[in-house]
Design a protein around this motif. Structure first.
Motif, PDB file in Angstrom:
ATOM      1  N   THR B  31       0.851  -1.202   0.000  1.00 58.88           N
ATOM      2  CA  THR B  31       0.000   0.000   0.000  1.00 58.88           C
ATOM      3  C   THR B  31       0.877   1.240   0.000  1.00 58.88           C
ATOM      4  O   THR B  31       1.860   1.303   0.740  1.00 58.88           O
ATOM      5  CB  THR B  31      -0.902   0.001   1.242  1.00 58.88           C
ATOM      6  OG1 THR B  31      -1.698  -1.195   1.248  1.00 58.88           O
ATOM      7  CG2 THR B  31      -1.824   1.217   1.247  1.00 58.88           C
ATOM      8  N   SER B  33       0.804   5.530   0.096  1.00 55.64           N
ATOM      9  CA  SER B  33       0.078   6.773   0.341  1.00 55.64           C
ATOM     10  C   SER B  33       0.958   7.947  -0.047  1.00 55.64           C
ATOM     11  O   SER B  33       2.179   7.883   0.089  1.00 55.64           O
ATOM     12  CB  SER B  33      -0.301   6.894   1.822  1.00 55.64           C
ATOM     13  OG  SER B  33      -1.104   5.810   2.233  1.00 55.64           O
ATOM     14  N   TYR B  35       1.566  12.218   0.378  1.00 55.09           N
ATOM     15  CA  TYR B  35       1.303  13.379   1.212  1.00 55.09           C
ATOM     16  C   TYR B  35       1.993  14.594   0.604  1.00 55.09           C
ATOM     17  O   TYR B  35       3.066  14.485   0.006  1.00 55.09           O
ATOM     18  CB  TYR B  35       1.841  13.162   2.631  1.00 55.09           C
ATOM     19  CG  TYR B  35       1.124  12.088   3.415  1.00 55.09           C
ATOM     20  CD1 TYR B  35       1.416  10.744   3.220  1.00 55.09           C
ATOM     21  CD2 TYR B  35       0.163  12.425   4.360  1.00 55.09           C
ATOM     22  CE1 TYR B  35       0.754   9.756   3.939  1.00 55.09           C
ATOM     23  CE2 TYR B  35      -0.502  11.441   5.088  1.00 55.09           C
ATOM     24  CZ  TYR B  35      -0.201  10.115   4.865  1.00 55.09           C
ATOM     25  OH  TYR B  35      -0.849   9.147   5.587  1.00 55.09           O
ATOM     26  N   PRO B  43       2.424  17.204   7.101  1.00 55.70           N
ATOM     27  CA  PRO B  43       2.031  16.558   5.848  1.00 55.70           C
ATOM     28  C   PRO B  43       0.508  16.455   5.726  1.00 55.70           C
ATOM     29  O   PRO B  43      -0.175  16.199   6.711  1.00 55.70           O
ATOM     30  CB  PRO B  43       2.647  15.164   5.957  1.00 55.70           C
ATOM     31  CG  PRO B  43       3.775  15.316   6.923  1.00 55.70           C
ATOM     32  CD  PRO B  43       3.307  16.349   7.905  1.00 55.70           C
ATOM     33  N   PHE B  45      -2.601  14.528   3.642  1.00 62.80           N
ATOM     34  CA  PHE B  45      -2.887  13.308   2.883  1.00 62.80           C
ATOM     35  C   PHE B  45      -3.493  13.643   1.524  1.00 62.80           C
ATOM     36  O   PHE B  45      -4.478  14.381   1.440  1.00 62.80           O
ATOM     37  CB  PHE B  45      -3.850  12.450   3.704  1.00 62.80           C
ATOM     38  CG  PHE B  45      -4.303  11.188   3.031  1.00 62.80           C
ATOM     39  CD1 PHE B  45      -5.556  11.108   2.467  1.00 62.80           C
ATOM     40  CD2 PHE B  45      -3.480  10.074   2.977  1.00 62.80           C
ATOM     41  CE1 PHE B  45      -6.000   9.936   1.866  1.00 62.80           C
ATOM     42  CE2 PHE B  45      -3.909   8.891   2.385  1.00 62.80           C
ATOM     43  CZ  PHE B  45      -5.171   8.829   1.829  1.00 62.80           C
ATOM     44  N   GLN B  48      -4.358   7.315  -1.339  1.00 60.96           N
ATOM     45  CA  GLN B  48      -3.720   6.040  -1.048  1.00 60.96           C
ATOM     46  C   GLN B  48      -4.088   5.023  -2.126  1.00 60.96           C
ATOM     47  O   GLN B  48      -5.238   4.971  -2.575  1.00 60.96           O
ATOM     48  CB  GLN B  48      -4.161   5.511   0.315  1.00 60.96           C
ATOM     49  CG  GLN B  48      -3.499   4.194   0.699  1.00 60.96           C
ATOM     50  CD  GLN B  48      -3.997   3.667   2.024  1.00 60.96           C
ATOM     51  OE1 GLN B  48      -5.068   3.080   2.121  1.00 60.96           O
ATOM     52  NE2 GLN B  48      -3.217   3.882   3.074  1.00 60.96           N
ATOM     53  N   LEU B  90       5.690  13.554  -0.150  1.00 58.80           N
ATOM     54  CA  LEU B  90       6.136  12.375   0.588  1.00 58.80           C
ATOM     55  C   LEU B  90       5.333  11.150   0.194  1.00 58.80           C
ATOM     56  O   LEU B  90       4.120  11.221   0.026  1.00 58.80           O
ATOM     57  CB  LEU B  90       5.981  12.611   2.092  1.00 58.80           C
ATOM     58  CG  LEU B  90       6.824  13.729   2.686  1.00 58.80           C
ATOM     59  CD1 LEU B  90       6.257  14.158   4.029  1.00 58.80           C
ATOM     60  CD2 LEU B  90       8.266  13.277   2.852  1.00 58.80           C
ATOM     61  N   SER B  94       2.922   0.866   3.472  1.00 57.84           N
ATOM     62  CA  SER B  94       2.444   0.057   4.588  1.00 57.84           C
ATOM     63  C   SER B  94       1.951  -1.277   4.048  1.00 57.84           C
ATOM     64  O   SER B  94       1.870  -1.483   2.830  1.00 57.84           O
ATOM     65  CB  SER B  94       1.324   0.774   5.336  1.00 57.84           C
ATOM     66  OG  SER B  94       0.251   1.090   4.464  1.00 57.84           O
ATOM     67  N   THR B  99      -1.012  -3.973  11.669  1.00 51.73           N
ATOM     68  CA  THR B  99      -1.110  -2.828  12.579  1.00 51.73           C
ATOM     69  C   THR B  99       0.189  -2.033  12.597  1.00 51.73           C
ATOM     70  O   THR B  99       0.312  -1.059  13.326  1.00 51.73           O
ATOM     71  CB  THR B  99      -1.445  -3.283  14.015  1.00 51.73           C
ATOM     72  OG1 THR B  99      -0.435  -4.195  14.461  1.00 51.73           O
ATOM     73  CG2 THR B  99      -2.806  -3.958  14.060  1.00 51.73           C
ATOM     74  N   ASP B 100       1.149  -2.459  11.804  1.00 52.03           N
ATOM     75  CA  ASP B 100       2.412  -1.730  11.720  1.00 52.03           C
ATOM     76  C   ASP B 100       2.165  -0.357  11.113  1.00 52.03           C
ATOM     77  O   ASP B 100       1.219  -0.151  10.359  1.00 52.03           O
ATOM     78  CB  ASP B 100       3.398  -2.519  10.849  1.00 52.03           C
ATOM     79  CG  ASP B 100       4.827  -2.039  11.059  1.00 52.03           C
ATOM     80  OD1 ASP B 100       5.697  -2.448  10.276  1.00 52.03           O
ATOM     81  OD2 ASP B 100       5.069  -1.245  11.995  1.00 52.03           O
ATOM     82  N   THR B 101       3.026   0.571  11.443  1.00 53.03           N
ATOM     83  CA  THR B 101       2.819   1.935  10.976  1.00 53.03           C
ATOM     84  C   THR B 101       3.336   2.121   9.564  1.00 53.03           C
ATOM     85  O   THR B 101       3.947   1.234   8.983  1.00 53.03           O
ATOM     86  CB  THR B 101       3.546   2.919  11.892  1.00 53.03           C
ATOM     87  OG1 THR B 101       4.937   2.595  11.896  1.00 53.03           O
ATOM     88  CG2 THR B 101       3.014   2.841  13.304  1.00 53.03           C
ATOM     89  N   GLN B 102       3.058   3.298   9.027  1.00 59.42           N
ATOM     90  CA  GLN B 102       3.545   3.626   7.693  1.00 59.42           C
ATOM     91  C   GLN B 102       5.006   4.061   7.761  1.00 59.42           C
ATOM     92  O   GLN B 102       5.446   4.664   8.735  1.00 59.42           O
ATOM     93  CB  GLN B 102       2.710   4.762   7.098  1.00 59.42           C
ATOM     94  CG  GLN B 102       1.261   4.387   6.880  1.00 59.42           C
ATOM     95  CD  GLN B 102       0.472   5.482   6.211  1.00 59.42           C
ATOM     96  OE1 GLN B 102       1.010   6.240   5.415  1.00 59.42           O
ATOM     97  NE2 GLN B 102      -0.816   5.560   6.517  1.00 59.42           N
ATOM     98  N   PHE B 104       7.865   6.296   5.760  1.00 61.55           N
ATOM     99  CA  PHE B 104       7.949   7.381   4.801  1.00 61.55           C
ATOM    100  C   PHE B 104       9.274   7.373   4.036  1.00 61.55           C
ATOM    101  O   PHE B 104      10.321   7.008   4.580  1.00 61.55           O
ATOM    102  CB  PHE B 104       7.812   8.728   5.509  1.00 61.55           C
ATOM    103  CG  PHE B 104       6.411   9.057   5.906  1.00 61.55           C
ATOM    104  CD1 PHE B 104       5.864   8.535   7.068  1.00 61.55           C
ATOM    105  CD2 PHE B 104       5.628   9.886   5.113  1.00 61.55           C
ATOM    106  CE1 PHE B 104       4.556   8.833   7.435  1.00 61.55           C
ATOM    107  CE2 PHE B 104       4.321  10.200   5.479  1.00 61.55           C
ATOM    108  CZ  PHE B 104       3.797   9.670   6.640  1.00 61.55           C
ATOM    109  N   GLY B 105       9.196   7.846   2.795  1.00 57.67           N
ATOM    110  CA  GLY B 105      10.398   8.059   2.007  1.00 57.67           C
ATOM    111  C   GLY B 105      10.963   9.440   2.282  1.00 57.67           C
ATOM    112  O   GLY B 105      10.396  10.217   3.057  1.00 57.67           O
TER     113      GLY B 105
END
Lengths: 112, 113
Positions: B31, B33, B35, B43, B45, B48, B90, B94, B99-102, B104-105
């Motif tokens: 997945t 997303s 921003y 950031p 949104f 996604q 950005l 995910s 339940t793990d977080t996103q 970011f690059g």
């Protein structure tokens, strides 16, 4: 998603403990609390996540009172490299992978 | 294990032009997303993508569009650029159902002149 309120800026000195408090009065039962750190011109980096009581990892601690309407990120013995913007977010477990709503964050400045 | 990567790192365009930004998710993530982060702001949104379809969208005009490829990488396209589109873009990845977080690059800095 619950709205969060946190101080716009904070100052500290190297070696001190820093506590940043976030208010989230409308937090829902399924919401988790997550903190991100962001350096200039970089993407936010996950610091810590919790649901209730206290969570600790190698970087920080997160204190959440019983009513969960606020949370406090604690950074022990900060250094100059901890100067960054810190964001508090709330969302349910499914939403951690979905839309994240960032506020303005807290700009932490650590001085020598 | 490569994290989230984005290209290019910087980009300068003029008003009215079109731009394409690219993102490769963290290994194992499905997945992506996007921003937009204006200077001094958190950031915001944009949308996604999951299974090559737009799953959620923020409050951004249709000038902002995206695509996800079978290998889970993604593109963000912005048409008819405005000065106000200047920002750090950005990408976050995910794993749906986790339940793990996103993650970011590093972002792409877009400047519109």
């Amino acid at each position: 998603l619950a709205k969060t309120t946190q101080p716009i800026s904070m100052d500290s000195y190297e070696g001190q403990e820093v506590n940043i408090t976030c208010s989230h009065n409308n937090i829902a039962t399924n919401d988790y609390i997550t903190w991100y750190q962001q350096f200039p011109s970089q993407g936010p980096r996950f610091i810590i996540q919790g649901y209730k009581t206290k969570v600790t990892n190698e970087v920080a601690s997160l204190f959440i009172p019983a009513d969960r309407k606020s949370s406090t990120l604690s950074l022990p013995r900060v250094s100059l490299s901890d100067t960054a913007v810190y964001y508090c977010l709330v969302g349910d477990s499914d939403n951690q992978g979905g839309k994240l709503i960032f506020g303005q964050g807290t700009e932490l400045s650590v001085k020598p | 294990d490569a994290g989230v990567t984005q290209s290019p790192t910087h980009l300068i365009k003029t008003r009215g032009q079109q731009v394409t930004l690219r993102c490769s998710p963290k290994s194992g993530h499905d997945t992506v997303s996007w921003y937009q982060q204006a200077l001094g702001q958190g950031p915001q949104f944009i949308f996604q993508y999951y299974e090559e379809e737009e799953r959620q969208r923020g409050n951004f005009p249709d000038r902002f569009s995206g695509h996800q490829f079978p290998n889970y990488s993604s593109e963000l396209n912005v048409n008819a650029l405005l000065l106000g589109d200047s920002a750090l873009y950005l990408c976050a990845s995910s794993l749906t159902g986790s339940t793990d977080t996103q993650y970011f690059g590093p972002g792409t800095r877009l400047t519109v002149l």
